[in-house]
Motif scaffolding. Structure first.
Motif, mmCIF file in Angstrom:
data_model
loop_
_atom_site.group_PDB
_atom_site.id
_atom_site.type_symbol
_atom_site.label_atom_id
_atom_site.label_comp_id
_atom_site.label_asym_id
_atom_site.label_seq_id
_atom_site.Cartn_x
_atom_site.Cartn_y
_atom_site.Cartn_z
ATOM 1 N N PHE A 116 0.818 -1.344 -0.074
ATOM 2 C CA PHE A 116 0.102 0.015 -0.114
ATOM 3 C C PHE A 116 0.588 1.186 0.137
ATOM 4 O O PHE A 116 0.427 2.304 -0.104
ATOM 5 C CB PHE A 116 -0.900 -0.058 1.173
ATOM 6 C CG PHE A 116 -1.590 -1.604 1.372
ATOM 7 C CD1 PHE A 116 -2.543 -1.833 0.670
ATOM 8 C CD2 PHE A 116 -1.428 -1.904 2.599
ATOM 9 C CE1 PHE A 116 -3.017 -3.099 0.616
ATOM 10 C CE2 PHE A 116 -1.724 -3.310 2.904
ATOM 11 C CZ PHE A 116 -2.697 -3.557 1.857
ATOM 12 N N ASP A 117 2.216 1.021 0.117
ATOM 13 C CA ASP A 117 2.977 2.088 0.244
ATOM 14 C C ASP A 117 3.121 2.870 -1.259
ATOM 15 O O ASP A 117 3.118 2.233 -2.341
ATOM 16 C CB ASP A 117 4.405 1.862 0.592
ATOM 17 C CG ASP A 117 4.474 1.718 2.019
ATOM 18 O OD1 ASP A 117 3.607 1.756 2.842
ATOM 19 O OD2 ASP A 117 5.503 0.965 2.501
ATOM 20 N N GLU A 118 3.371 4.224 -1.054
ATOM 21 C CA GLU A 118 3.481 4.885 -2.594
ATOM 22 C C GLU A 118 4.461 4.453 -3.589
ATOM 23 O O GLU A 118 4.245 4.535 -4.713
ATOM 24 C CB GLU A 118 4.064 6.498 -2.039
ATOM 25 C CG GLU A 118 3.739 7.406 -3.369
ATOM 26 C CD GLU A 118 4.171 8.763 -2.949
ATOM 27 O OE1 GLU A 118 4.320 9.848 -3.977
ATOM 28 O OE2 GLU A 118 4.274 9.007 -1.584
ATOM 29 N N HIS A 119 5.742 3.868 -3.163
ATOM 30 C CA HIS A 119 6.705 3.534 -3.832
ATOM 31 C C HIS A 119 6.834 2.038 -4.181
ATOM 32 O O HIS A 119 7.518 1.374 -5.015
ATOM 33 C CB HIS A 119 8.094 4.076 -3.510
ATOM 34 C CG HIS A 119 8.103 5.565 -3.196
ATOM 35 N ND1 HIS A 119 7.955 6.310 -4.605
ATOM 36 C CD2 HIS A 119 8.511 6.312 -2.183
ATOM 37 C CE1 HIS A 119 8.168 7.692 -3.923
ATOM 38 N NE2 HIS A 119 7.971 7.514 -2.646
ATOM 39 N N ASP A 130 6.909 0.744 -8.059
ATOM 40 C CA ASP A 130 8.245 1.031 -8.674
ATOM 41 C C ASP A 130 9.105 -0.068 -8.101
ATOM 42 O O ASP A 130 9.825 -0.550 -8.859
ATOM 43 C CB ASP A 130 8.626 2.347 -8.416
ATOM 44 C CG ASP A 130 7.818 3.495 -9.055
ATOM 45 O OD1 ASP A 130 7.349 3.037 -10.047
ATOM 46 O OD2 ASP A 130 7.946 4.566 -8.597
ATOM 47 N N LYS A 151 2.124 -3.734 -14.195
ATOM 48 C CA LYS A 151 1.516 -2.601 -13.418
ATOM 49 C C LYS A 151 -0.071 -3.101 -13.153
ATOM 50 O O LYS A 151 -0.383 -2.856 -11.857
ATOM 51 C CB LYS A 151 1.586 -1.328 -14.110
ATOM 52 C CG LYS A 151 2.690 -0.528 -14.125
ATOM 53 C CD LYS A 151 2.621 0.643 -14.778
ATOM 54 C CE LYS A 151 3.938 1.574 -14.832
ATOM 55 N NZ LYS A 151 3.823 2.803 -15.571
ATOM 56 N N LYS A 178 -1.499 -3.328 -9.448
ATOM 57 C CA LYS A 178 -2.655 -3.112 -8.789
ATOM 58 C C LYS A 178 -3.843 -3.985 -8.272
ATOM 59 O O LYS A 178 -4.575 -3.958 -7.290
ATOM 60 C CB LYS A 178 -3.396 -2.314 -9.773
ATOM 61 C CG LYS A 178 -2.690 -0.924 -10.141
ATOM 62 C CD LYS A 178 -3.124 -0.164 -11.369
ATOM 63 C CE LYS A 178 -2.535 1.075 -11.552
ATOM 64 N NZ LYS A 178 -2.971 1.880 -12.650
#
Length: 291
Positions: free
Chosen positions: A156-159, A162, A220, A224
């Protein structure tokens, strides 16, 4: 085996009952004591029982967090020194907070208790484990930092996406089946067999695809979908395939929301579910939905 959603619910269930309370004693089951005496690492890993007890007694439970599939107890000793008690539920571990073992509502867990932490509020934080595959380890600041660095960021972290995309390019992962890769907690934190199957179905990707053959767009989309199924698992209280129970002794409901895992027919299209073994784990998928 409990995965991220199940462990998240255990951590949430423990906090209201044990946070800011002191551990004043620790008791081990005869199975743990006899296992350690015979040289086995039964539940308590890499440390003698007396030393484990010495480390955690007279500490205050300052914080409980989940990291991947682990429960981390931040224990504050005198002089503001923090030690980390890292717990893993194995295949069938469970925590209960009760006045005594006799108050555990599920007979099998009452019978198979292994560690009791006596708390300053008069309650017992009890770890039960029917199969004895769970574990506790004591880590100092340095060891905990290393432990933490070896696990991918929380999904759930922003990065986190990536990080996932970069890990997929690494030599040790790019030639493996994508299902095997997303179950590795150095690639995706907390995604095990159940949620990997469900995420691949949601992304419409066959689990045996070799990782480097998937486009960045598909990777990606898959990431998700991993986040979506993990969030759904949390929403429905985790999945109780066999033995999982939360701190209140309740089962989760996520198993009733599966589209492929453990089913004979796809819950999306009705096609017969196929099964293959990937990295020693039974993998469920739909040949019609997934390409």
């Amino acid at each position: 085996m409990p995965e991220l959603p199940e462990v998240e619910h255990v951590a949430r269930g423990l906090r209201p009952h044990v946070l800011n309370h002191k551990i004043i004693d620790v008791t081990f089951s005869e199975a743990v004591k006899s296992g350690k005496a015979s040289g086995k690492e039964t539940i308590i890993k890499q440390i003698a029982l007396d030393d484990f007890k010495k480390f955690v007694t007279n500490t205050t439970i300052e914080l409980i967090e989940r990291r991947s599939k682990y429960i981390i107890f931040h224990l504050m000793k005198e002089h503001h020194q923090t030690i980390y008690c890292v717990g893993h539920l194995g295949m069938a571990g469970a925590f209960f907070v009760k006045p005594s073992v006799e108050d555990i509502p599920i007979p099998n867990y009452k019978k198979h208790w292994h560690v009791q932490f006596k708390l300053s509020n008069g309650q017992m934080m009890i770890y039960s484990d029917i199969r004895r595959f769970g574990e506790f380890k004591i880590l100092d600041e340095s060891a905990f930092k290393t432990f933490n660095q070896n696990i991918a960021p929380e999904p759930f972290d922003e990065h986190a996406m990536d990080y996932f995309l970069n890990q997929c390019k690494q030599k040790k992962f790019k030639n493996k089946p994508i299902k095997q890769v997303i179950m590795d907690h150095s690639v995706v934190s907390g995604c095990g067999n159940i949620y990997a199957c469900e995420a691949l179905h949601l992304a419409r990707i066959l689990p045996m695809h070799i990782t480097h053959t998937l486009s960045t767009q598909k990777k990606k989309k898959l990431f998700k979908c991993i986040v979506d199924v993990l969030n759904k698992g949390i929403q429905y209280g985790g999945s109780s395939i066999s033995d999982y129970r939360n701190v209140e002794g309740e089962s989760g409901d996520m198993q009733n929301k599966f589209n492929v895992y453990g089913l004979k027919q796809c819950n999306t299209c009705g096609h017969t579910i196929s099964t293959i073994v990937i990295a020693t784990r039974n993998t469920h998928y739909c040949e019609k939905c997934q390409k």
